[in-house]
Design a protein around this motif. Structure first.
Motif, short mmCIF file in Angstrom:
data_model
loop_
_atom_site.label_atom_id
_atom_site.label_comp_id
_atom_site.label_asym_id
_atom_site.label_seq_id
_atom_site.Cartn_x
_atom_site.Cartn_y
_atom_site.Cartn_z
N ALA A 1 0.85 -1.19 0.00
CA ALA A 1 0.00 0.00 0.00
C ALA A 1 0.89 1.24 0.00
O ALA A 1 1.81 1.35 0.82
N VAL A 2 0.61 2.17 -0.92
CA VAL A 2 1.43 3.37 -1.04
C VAL A 2 0.54 4.60 -1.21
O VAL A 2 -0.52 4.53 -1.83
N LYS A 3 1.01 5.70 -0.69
CA LYS A 3 0.25 6.95 -0.82
C LYS A 3 0.50 7.59 -2.18
O LYS A 3 -0.43 8.06 -2.84
N ASP A 4 1.75 7.61 -2.61
CA ASP A 4 2.14 8.25 -3.87
C ASP A 4 2.60 7.17 -4.84
O ASP A 4 3.73 6.68 -4.74
N LEU A 5 1.74 6.79 -5.77
CA LEU A 5 2.04 5.67 -6.66
C LEU A 5 3.24 5.96 -7.55
O LEU A 5 4.11 5.11 -7.74
N ASN A 6 3.30 7.15 -8.11
CA ASN A 6 4.41 7.47 -9.02
C ASN A 6 5.76 7.42 -8.32
O ASN A 6 6.75 6.93 -8.88
N GLN A 7 5.80 7.92 -7.08
CA GLN A 7 7.06 7.88 -6.32
C GLN A 7 7.43 6.44 -6.00
O GLN A 7 8.60 6.04 -6.08
N ALA A 8 6.44 5.64 -5.64
CA ALA A 8 6.69 4.23 -5.32
C ALA A 8 7.19 3.47 -6.54
O ALA A 8 8.09 2.63 -6.44
N ILE A 9 6.62 3.76 -7.70
CA ILE A 9 7.09 3.14 -8.95
C ILE A 9 8.54 3.49 -9.19
O ILE A 9 9.37 2.62 -9.50
N ASN A 10 8.88 4.76 -9.05
CA ASN A 10 10.25 5.22 -9.26
C ASN A 10 11.22 4.50 -8.30
O ASN A 10 12.30 4.05 -8.70
N ASP A 11 10.80 4.35 -7.04
CA ASP A 11 11.65 3.69 -6.05
C ASP A 11 11.84 2.21 -6.39
O ASP A 11 12.96 1.69 -6.34
N TYR A 12 10.74 1.54 -6.73
CA TYR A 12 10.85 0.10 -6.97
C TYR A 12 11.49 -0.24 -8.31
O TYR A 12 12.04 -1.33 -8.47
N GLU A 13 11.45 0.65 -9.26
CA GLU A 13 12.23 0.44 -10.48
C GLU A 13 13.71 0.38 -10.14
O GLU A 13 14.46 -0.43 -10.73
N LYS A 14 14.14 1.19 -9.19
CA LYS A 14 15.54 1.18 -8.76
C LYS A 14 15.86 -0.08 -7.96
O LYS A 14 16.92 -0.70 -8.14
#
Length: 281
Positions: A11-24
Protein backbone atom coordinates in the motif's frame (compact mmCIF):
# COMPACT_ATOMS: atom_id res chain seq x y z
CA UNK A 1 -6.62 -26.00 -3.06
CA UNK A 2 -4.06 -23.16 -3.02
CA UNK A 3 -1.62 -23.44 -5.93
CA UNK A 4 0.50 -20.30 -5.59
CA UNK A 5 1.41 -17.11 -3.84
CA UNK A 6 -0.25 -15.16 -6.62
CA UNK A 7 1.02 -11.72 -5.63
CA UNK A 8 2.00 -9.37 -2.81
CA UNK A 9 0.49 -5.94 -2.21
CA UNK A 10 2.32 -2.85 -0.98
CA UNK A 11 0.00 0.00 0.00
CA UNK A 12 1.43 3.37 -1.04
CA UNK A 13 0.25 6.95 -0.82
CA UNK A 14 2.14 8.25 -3.87
CA UNK A 15 2.04 5.67 -6.66
CA UNK A 16 4.41 7.47 -9.02
CA UNK A 17 7.06 7.88 -6.32
CA UNK A 18 6.69 4.23 -5.32
CA UNK A 19 7.09 3.14 -8.95
CA UNK A 20 10.25 5.22 -9.26
CA UNK A 21 11.65 3.69 -6.05
CA UNK A 22 10.85 0.10 -6.97
CA UNK A 23 12.23 0.44 -10.48
CA UNK A 24 15.54 1.18 -8.76
CA UNK A 25 15.18 -1.66 -6.25
CA UNK A 26 14.06 -4.34 -8.70
CA UNK A 27 15.87 -3.20 -11.83
CA UNK A 28 12.73 -3.55 -13.97
CA UNK A 29 9.77 -1.40 -14.95
CA UNK A 30 6.12 -2.21 -14.21
CA UNK A 31 4.47 -4.37 -16.86
CA UNK A 32 1.02 -3.00 -16.02
CA UNK A 33 -0.38 0.26 -14.72
CA UNK A 34 -4.09 0.86 -14.37
CA UNK A 35 -7.19 1.38 -12.23
CA UNK A 36 -9.80 -0.70 -10.44
CA UNK A 37 -12.79 1.43 -11.42
CA UNK A 38 -15.26 -0.28 -9.08
CA UNK A 39 -12.85 -0.05 -6.12
CA UNK A 40 -11.48 3.45 -6.71
CA UNK A 41 -7.85 2.33 -6.54
CA UNK A 42 -4.95 2.51 -9.00
CA UNK A 43 -1.96 0.21 -9.23
CA UNK A 44 1.28 -0.79 -10.88
CA UNK A 45 2.43 -4.40 -11.31
CA UNK A 46 5.95 -5.85 -11.53
CA UNK A 47 6.02 -9.42 -12.84
CA UNK A 48 8.52 -12.15 -11.92
CA UNK A 49 9.09 -15.82 -12.62
CA UNK A 50 6.89 -17.06 -9.79
CA UNK A 51 4.67 -14.17 -8.66
CA UNK A 52 4.06 -10.45 -9.11
CA UNK A 53 4.26 -7.36 -6.91
CA UNK A 54 1.40 -4.86 -6.79
CA UNK A 55 1.86 -1.26 -5.67
CA UNK A 56 -1.66 -0.16 -4.69
CA UNK A 57 -2.77 3.41 -4.08
CA UNK A 58 -6.01 5.31 -3.40
CA UNK A 59 -7.41 7.25 -6.33
CA UNK A 60 -11.16 7.85 -6.64
CA UNK A 61 -14.02 7.28 -4.19
CA UNK A 62 -14.73 3.61 -3.58
CA UNK A 63 -14.42 0.75 -1.08
CA UNK A 64 -10.85 -0.03 -2.13
CA UNK A 65 -9.73 3.53 -1.57
CA UNK A 66 -11.41 3.54 1.86
CA UNK A 67 -9.52 0.40 2.86
CA UNK A 68 -6.14 1.58 1.56
CA UNK A 69 -6.57 4.98 3.23
CA UNK A 70 -7.25 3.23 6.55
CA UNK A 71 -4.12 1.09 6.14
CA UNK A 72 -2.01 4.12 5.21
CA UNK A 73 -3.31 6.13 8.16
CA UNK A 74 -2.36 3.30 10.49
CA UNK A 75 1.05 2.31 9.09
CA UNK A 76 2.02 4.58 6.20
CA UNK A 77 3.48 2.85 3.13
CA UNK A 78 3.93 -0.83 4.00
CA UNK A 79 3.61 -4.46 2.95
CA UNK A 80 -0.16 -4.70 3.25
CA UNK A 81 -1.47 -7.85 1.58
CA UNK A 82 -0.83 -11.37 0.36
CA UNK A 83 -2.95 -12.98 -2.34
CA UNK A 84 -3.17 -16.76 -2.74
CA UNK A 85 -3.85 -18.30 -6.14
CA UNK A 86 -6.16 -21.17 -7.04
CA UNK A 87 -6.89 -22.89 -10.34
CA UNK A 88 -10.55 -23.55 -9.51
CA UNK A 89 -12.20 -20.94 -7.32
CA UNK A 90 -15.62 -22.63 -7.35
CA UNK A 91 -14.06 -25.81 -5.96
CA UNK A 92 -12.15 -23.74 -3.44
CA UNK A 93 -15.39 -22.11 -2.31
CA UNK A 94 -17.02 -25.52 -1.96
CA UNK A 95 -14.07 -26.84 0.07
CA UNK A 96 -14.11 -23.85 2.40
CA UNK A 97 -17.88 -24.03 2.89
CA UNK A 98 -17.58 -27.74 3.65
CA UNK A 99 -15.10 -26.99 6.45
CA UNK A 100 -17.49 -24.49 8.04
CA UNK A 101 -16.18 -21.27 6.49
CA UNK A 102 -18.95 -19.46 4.62
CA UNK A 103 -17.41 -17.51 1.72
CA UNK A 104 -18.65 -15.88 -1.46
CA UNK A 105 -17.09 -15.35 -4.89
CA UNK A 106 -16.81 -11.85 -6.33
CA UNK A 107 -15.30 -10.64 -9.58
CA UNK A 108 -13.01 -7.84 -10.68
CA UNK A 109 -11.33 -6.33 -13.70
CA UNK A 110 -8.67 -3.80 -14.59
CA UNK A 111 -7.61 -1.95 -17.72
CA UNK A 112 -3.97 -1.34 -18.58
CA UNK A 113 -3.52 2.35 -19.31
CA UNK A 114 -0.56 1.54 -21.58
CA UNK A 115 -2.45 -0.49 -24.18
CA UNK A 116 -6.08 -0.76 -23.07
CA UNK A 117 -5.85 -4.51 -22.43
CA UNK A 118 -8.23 -5.96 -19.86
CA UNK A 119 -7.62 -8.55 -17.15
CA UNK A 120 -10.45 -10.22 -15.23
CA UNK A 121 -10.48 -12.44 -12.16
CA UNK A 122 -12.60 -13.95 -9.41
CA UNK A 123 -11.92 -13.41 -5.69
CA UNK A 124 -12.79 -14.94 -2.36
CA UNK A 125 -12.35 -12.51 0.51
CA UNK A 126 -11.74 -14.49 3.68
CA UNK A 127 -13.39 -14.26 7.10
CA UNK A 128 -11.21 -13.39 10.09
CA UNK A 129 -11.22 -17.05 11.16
CA UNK A 130 -9.08 -17.73 8.07
CA UNK A 131 -7.36 -14.40 7.47
CA UNK A 132 -6.07 -14.14 11.05
CA UNK A 133 -6.54 -10.39 10.52
CA UNK A 134 -4.19 -10.20 7.53
CA UNK A 135 -5.32 -8.47 4.34
CA UNK A 136 -5.53 -11.71 2.38
CA UNK A 137 -7.75 -13.13 -0.32
CA UNK A 138 -7.86 -15.94 -2.87
CA UNK A 139 -7.85 -15.28 -6.61
CA UNK A 140 -8.33 -17.10 -9.90
CA UNK A 141 -7.42 -15.19 -13.05
CA UNK A 142 -10.01 -15.76 -15.77
CA UNK A 143 -9.06 -13.47 -18.67
CA UNK A 144 -5.86 -11.77 -19.82
CA UNK A 145 -2.28 -12.29 -18.73
CA UNK A 146 0.61 -10.17 -17.58
CA UNK A 147 3.63 -10.04 -19.91
CA UNK A 148 6.04 -12.78 -18.93
CA UNK A 149 9.15 -11.91 -16.97
CA UNK A 150 12.11 -11.96 -19.33
CA UNK A 151 15.50 -10.56 -18.41
CA UNK A 152 19.05 -11.59 -19.19
CA UNK A 153 20.44 -8.95 -16.81
CA UNK A 154 21.94 -10.76 -13.80
CA UNK A 155 21.54 -7.66 -11.61
CA UNK A 156 17.74 -7.57 -11.89
CA UNK A 157 15.34 -9.32 -9.54
CA UNK A 158 14.03 -12.50 -11.17
CA UNK A 159 11.79 -14.08 -8.52
CA UNK A 160 10.47 -13.86 -4.99
CA UNK A 161 12.44 -16.15 -2.70
CA UNK A 162 10.23 -15.75 0.36
CA UNK A 163 7.75 -13.56 2.21
CA UNK A 164 7.98 -13.27 6.00
CA UNK A 165 4.95 -13.31 8.29
CA UNK A 166 5.08 -12.88 12.07
CA UNK A 167 2.61 -14.78 14.22
CA UNK A 168 1.89 -15.30 17.90
CA UNK A 169 0.53 -18.81 17.36
CA UNK A 170 2.37 -21.17 15.00
CA UNK A 171 0.00 -24.07 15.65
CA UNK A 172 -3.05 -22.00 14.71
CA UNK A 173 -1.22 -20.83 11.59
CA UNK A 174 -0.51 -24.45 10.59
CA UNK A 175 -4.14 -25.40 11.14
CA UNK A 176 -5.11 -22.94 8.40
CA UNK A 177 -2.26 -22.85 5.90
CA UNK A 178 -1.57 -26.59 5.90
CA UNK A 179 -4.88 -28.10 6.90
CA UNK A 180 -7.32 -25.72 5.17
CA UNK A 181 -5.36 -24.11 2.33
CA UNK A 182 -3.42 -27.36 1.71
CA UNK A 183 -0.07 -25.58 1.32
CA UNK A 184 2.88 -27.90 1.98
CA UNK A 185 4.58 -27.40 5.36
CA UNK A 186 8.23 -27.97 4.46
CA UNK A 187 9.85 -27.01 7.77
CA UNK A 188 8.81 -26.68 11.41
CA UNK A 189 11.84 -25.91 13.54
CA UNK A 190 12.75 -24.03 16.69
CA UNK A 191 15.85 -21.83 16.29
CA UNK A 192 17.45 -22.02 19.73
CA UNK A 193 19.65 -18.92 19.59
CA UNK A 194 16.64 -16.84 18.47
CA UNK A 195 14.25 -18.65 20.80
CA UNK A 196 11.82 -18.54 17.91
CA UNK A 197 9.84 -21.23 16.09
CA UNK A 198 10.11 -21.05 12.32
CA UNK A 199 7.75 -22.50 9.70
CA UNK A 200 8.34 -22.79 5.95
CA UNK A 201 5.33 -23.30 3.69
CA UNK A 202 6.21 -23.89 0.01
CA UNK A 203 4.20 -23.47 -3.17
CA UNK A 204 5.07 -22.46 -6.78
CA UNK A 205 8.81 -22.14 -5.97
CA UNK A 206 7.99 -19.61 -3.25
CA UNK A 207 8.36 -19.86 0.51
CA UNK A 208 6.04 -18.38 3.11
CA UNK A 209 8.36 -18.02 6.10
CA UNK A 210 6.51 -17.73 9.40
CA UNK A 211 8.22 -16.61 12.60
CA UNK A 212 6.44 -17.29 15.89
CA UNK A 213 6.88 -14.54 18.46
CA UNK A 214 5.00 -15.56 21.59
CA UNK A 215 5.91 -12.24 23.23
CA UNK A 216 4.40 -10.35 20.28
CA UNK A 217 2.08 -7.73 21.77
CA UNK A 218 -0.60 -7.88 19.08
CA UNK A 219 -2.43 -11.17 18.54
CA UNK A 220 -2.99 -10.53 14.81
CA UNK A 221 -0.55 -12.00 12.29
CA UNK A 222 1.63 -9.43 10.53
CA UNK A 223 3.16 -9.32 7.08
CA UNK A 224 6.77 -8.31 7.66
CA UNK A 225 9.22 -8.49 4.76
CA UNK A 226 10.27 -9.77 1.34
CA UNK A 227 13.35 -11.54 -0.01
CA UNK A 228 14.10 -11.21 -3.73
CA UNK A 229 16.40 -13.52 -5.69
CA UNK A 230 18.95 -12.34 -8.24
CA UNK A 231 21.44 -14.25 -10.40
CA UNK A 232 24.35 -12.04 -9.32
CA UNK A 233 24.17 -10.21 -6.01
CA UNK A 234 27.47 -8.50 -6.85
CA UNK A 235 25.96 -7.00 -10.02
CA UNK A 236 22.73 -6.15 -8.18
CA UNK A 237 24.67 -4.42 -5.39
CA UNK A 238 26.58 -2.35 -7.95
CA UNK A 239 23.33 -1.40 -9.72
CA UNK A 240 21.68 -0.34 -6.46
CA UNK A 241 24.62 1.77 -5.31
CA UNK A 242 24.76 3.50 -8.72
CA UNK A 243 21.07 4.44 -8.24
CA UNK A 244 21.75 5.87 -4.76
CA UNK A 245 19.88 3.03 -3.05
CA UNK A 246 21.23 2.29 0.43
CA UNK A 247 22.29 -1.35 0.71
CA UNK A 248 24.42 -3.26 3.21
CA UNK A 249 27.62 -5.09 2.23
CA UNK A 250 27.20 -8.59 0.80
CA UNK A 251 27.63 -11.43 3.29
CA UNK A 252 26.94 -15.15 3.59
CA UNK A 253 23.32 -15.94 4.37
CA UNK A 254 22.01 -18.05 7.24
CA UNK A 255 21.08 -20.69 4.68
CA UNK A 256 24.12 -22.57 3.41
CA UNK A 257 25.03 -21.68 -0.15
CA UNK A 258 23.50 -18.20 -0.18
CA UNK A 259 24.79 -14.64 -0.33
CA UNK A 260 22.61 -11.81 0.96
CA UNK A 261 22.41 -8.03 1.31
CA UNK A 262 19.75 -5.87 2.95
CA UNK A 263 18.20 -2.97 1.06
CA UNK A 264 17.76 -0.05 3.46
CA UNK A 265 16.03 2.59 1.31
CA UNK A 266 13.48 2.98 -1.52
CA UNK A 267 11.36 0.02 -0.30
CA UNK A 268 8.23 1.84 0.98
CA UNK A 269 9.13 0.73 4.53
CA UNK A 270 9.22 -2.97 3.61
CA UNK A 271 12.15 -4.89 5.14
CA UNK A 272 13.86 -6.20 2.00
CA UNK A 273 16.57 -8.78 1.43
CA UNK A 274 18.45 -9.64 -1.76
CA UNK A 275 19.58 -13.23 -2.09
CA UNK A 276 21.73 -15.22 -4.51
CA UNK A 277 21.81 -19.00 -4.56
CA UNK A 278 25.48 -20.03 -4.89
CA UNK A 279 26.39 -23.32 -6.52
CA UNK A 280 28.27 -25.53 -4.08
CA UNK A 281 30.59 -28.10 -5.57
Amino acid sequence: MISSVDHLIIAVKDLNQAINDYEKVLGISPCWKGKHTELGTKNALFNFENTYLELLSPCDAGPGTELINLLLEEKGDHLAGIVLGTQNIEQTQENLNRTGHSVEISSGEAINEKDGKIRRWKNIFLPSTLSRELFIFIIEHTEGNLPKHESQDSSKVKKLDHVVINTQDADAFISIYRDVYKIRLALDKTIEHWKRRMLFFRTNATTIEVIEEKDKQESADELWGLAWEVDSIKDAHKRLVSNNVEVTPIKEGLKKGTLVATIKSHTCNVPTLLIQQVNIE
